[in-house]
Enzyme design. Sequence first.
Site, short mmCIF file in Angstrom:
data_model
loop_
_atom_site.label_atom_id
_atom_site.label_comp_id
_atom_site.label_asym_id
_atom_site.label_seq_id
_atom_site.Cartn_x
_atom_site.Cartn_y
_atom_site.Cartn_z
N GLY A 11 0.80 -1.22 0.00
CA GLY A 11 0.00 0.00 0.00
C GLY A 11 0.83 1.27 0.00
O GLY A 11 2.07 1.24 0.03
N ARG A 34 -1.67 -8.70 -1.95
CA ARG A 34 -1.33 -8.35 -3.35
C ARG A 34 0.17 -8.54 -3.59
O ARG A 34 0.94 -8.68 -2.64
CB ARG A 34 -1.66 -6.87 -3.61
CG ARG A 34 -3.12 -6.54 -3.43
CD ARG A 34 -3.34 -5.04 -3.32
NE ARG A 34 -2.75 -4.49 -2.11
CZ ARG A 34 -2.75 -3.20 -1.79
NH1 ARG A 34 -3.29 -2.33 -2.60
NH2 ARG A 34 -2.21 -2.78 -0.66
N TYR A 140 -15.07 2.60 7.87
CA TYR A 140 -13.63 2.77 8.06
C TYR A 140 -13.36 3.48 9.39
O TYR A 140 -12.54 3.04 10.20
CB TYR A 140 -13.07 3.59 6.88
CG TYR A 140 -11.61 3.95 6.98
CD1 TYR A 140 -10.62 2.98 7.00
CD2 TYR A 140 -11.21 5.29 7.01
CE1 TYR A 140 -9.28 3.33 7.06
CE2 TYR A 140 -9.87 5.65 7.06
CZ TYR A 140 -8.91 4.66 7.10
OH TYR A 140 -7.58 5.01 7.16
N LYS A 144 -11.57 2.20 12.87
CA LYS A 144 -10.39 2.86 13.45
C LYS A 144 -10.61 3.20 14.93
O LYS A 144 -9.67 3.11 15.73
CB LYS A 144 -10.03 4.12 12.64
CG LYS A 144 -9.45 3.80 11.27
CD LYS A 144 -8.20 2.92 11.36
CE LYS A 144 -7.59 2.57 10.04
NZ LYS A 144 -6.48 1.61 10.13
N ILE A 170 -2.68 11.37 3.41
CA ILE A 170 -1.23 11.29 3.17
C ILE A 170 -0.94 11.52 1.68
O ILE A 170 -1.52 10.84 0.82
CB ILE A 170 -0.66 9.93 3.63
CG1 ILE A 170 -1.01 9.65 5.11
CG2 ILE A 170 0.86 9.87 3.39
CD1 ILE A 170 -0.43 10.64 6.10
N1 SER Z 1 -6.83 8.96 3.69
C1 SER Z 1 -7.83 8.24 4.41
C2 SER Z 1 -9.10 8.18 3.65
O1 SER Z 1 -9.37 9.13 2.95
C3 SER Z 1 -8.07 8.88 5.75
O2 SER Z 1 -7.31 8.23 6.69
O3 SER Z 1 -9.82 7.26 3.78
#
Ligand code: SER
Length: 318
Positions: A11, A34, A140, A144, A170
């Site tokens: 990733g 992968r 998601y 978390k 990021i």
């Molecule tokens: N970059 C991630 C997302 O957009 C956030 O942690 O899902």
Amino acid sequence: MKNILVTGSSGQISSELIPALSKRGYNIISSDIRDPPKEELEYSTFTRLDVTDREALRQIVREYQIEGIIHNASILSAKGEENPYLAMNVNIRGLENVLTVAHEENVQRILSPSSIAAFGPSTPKIDTPNDTIMRPTTIYGISKVYTELLGEYFVLKFGLDFRSLRYPGIISAKTLPGGGTTDWAVEIFYKAIEEKKYTCFVKPDTMMPMMAMPDCINATIQLFEAPEDKLIHRTFNVAGISFTPQMLAEEIKKHIPEFIIDYKPDYRQQIADSWPKSIDDTVAKEEWGWESKFSLEDLVIYMLDELSKKLKSTVSSP
Ligand code: SER
């Protein structure tokens, strides 16, 4: 601690974290469902792993005498909304497997990242504090919050050395992020260089917390190596820079004057609107000395330089 297992190694973050860890002297076992990027094989021993398979994970931990795990395998926010059951399986079952195997096989340290997605619509949006309301509305984000709480439970219950940091979006030039809501801030650079035009999937004034990859790598390694007795918290906000698509486009135009942006918001707008606009990372600064080094200007120069090299295109400087 020498032998480190990195999950989700193909990733976006792992592909730059693995070379950095290897250069620091760690012996890296990389794992993903992968294929690995070719370069990764120079820096690690690759082994295929589906993190939902607990016994396969246990075998790897035993075979390579794993002492620390950086658990990056995760389905991101936008892809998670397209397939919530997949996200539940990978993000929740995967995490349970990592923590359980780590405890049972005496792995010393686990770092499993969280995200700004762990916050929700009722969280204070500006300078979001480290300890605040956590009621996310994406699968998601829910996974978390579970990562943070289950990890901290293993600290209390079993004395496992668990650490987590809440990544913002990021931004990197090497590997594309896969299926996140902050992906526009990466895509825009590819399109600016290749097509001089980008259609953004969130509105022009959508302010989001972001971070350049070199900052992300530093934060991750710094937290992974921080002395345990200095940590009062186990989960940390880390801030980089907050900006909107409009602000980013303006900064890119200083280098590519003909660049144009237009907007076609889709379902990801609602996800973006449920997240903070800016992050307070005082706790990370106090407990392990975190400090971001990138301004918006630095970020744009860094991305245009790196991507131009990668795409073998030329970009003029102002
Ligand atoms: N970059 C991630 C997302 O957009 C956030 O942690 O899902």
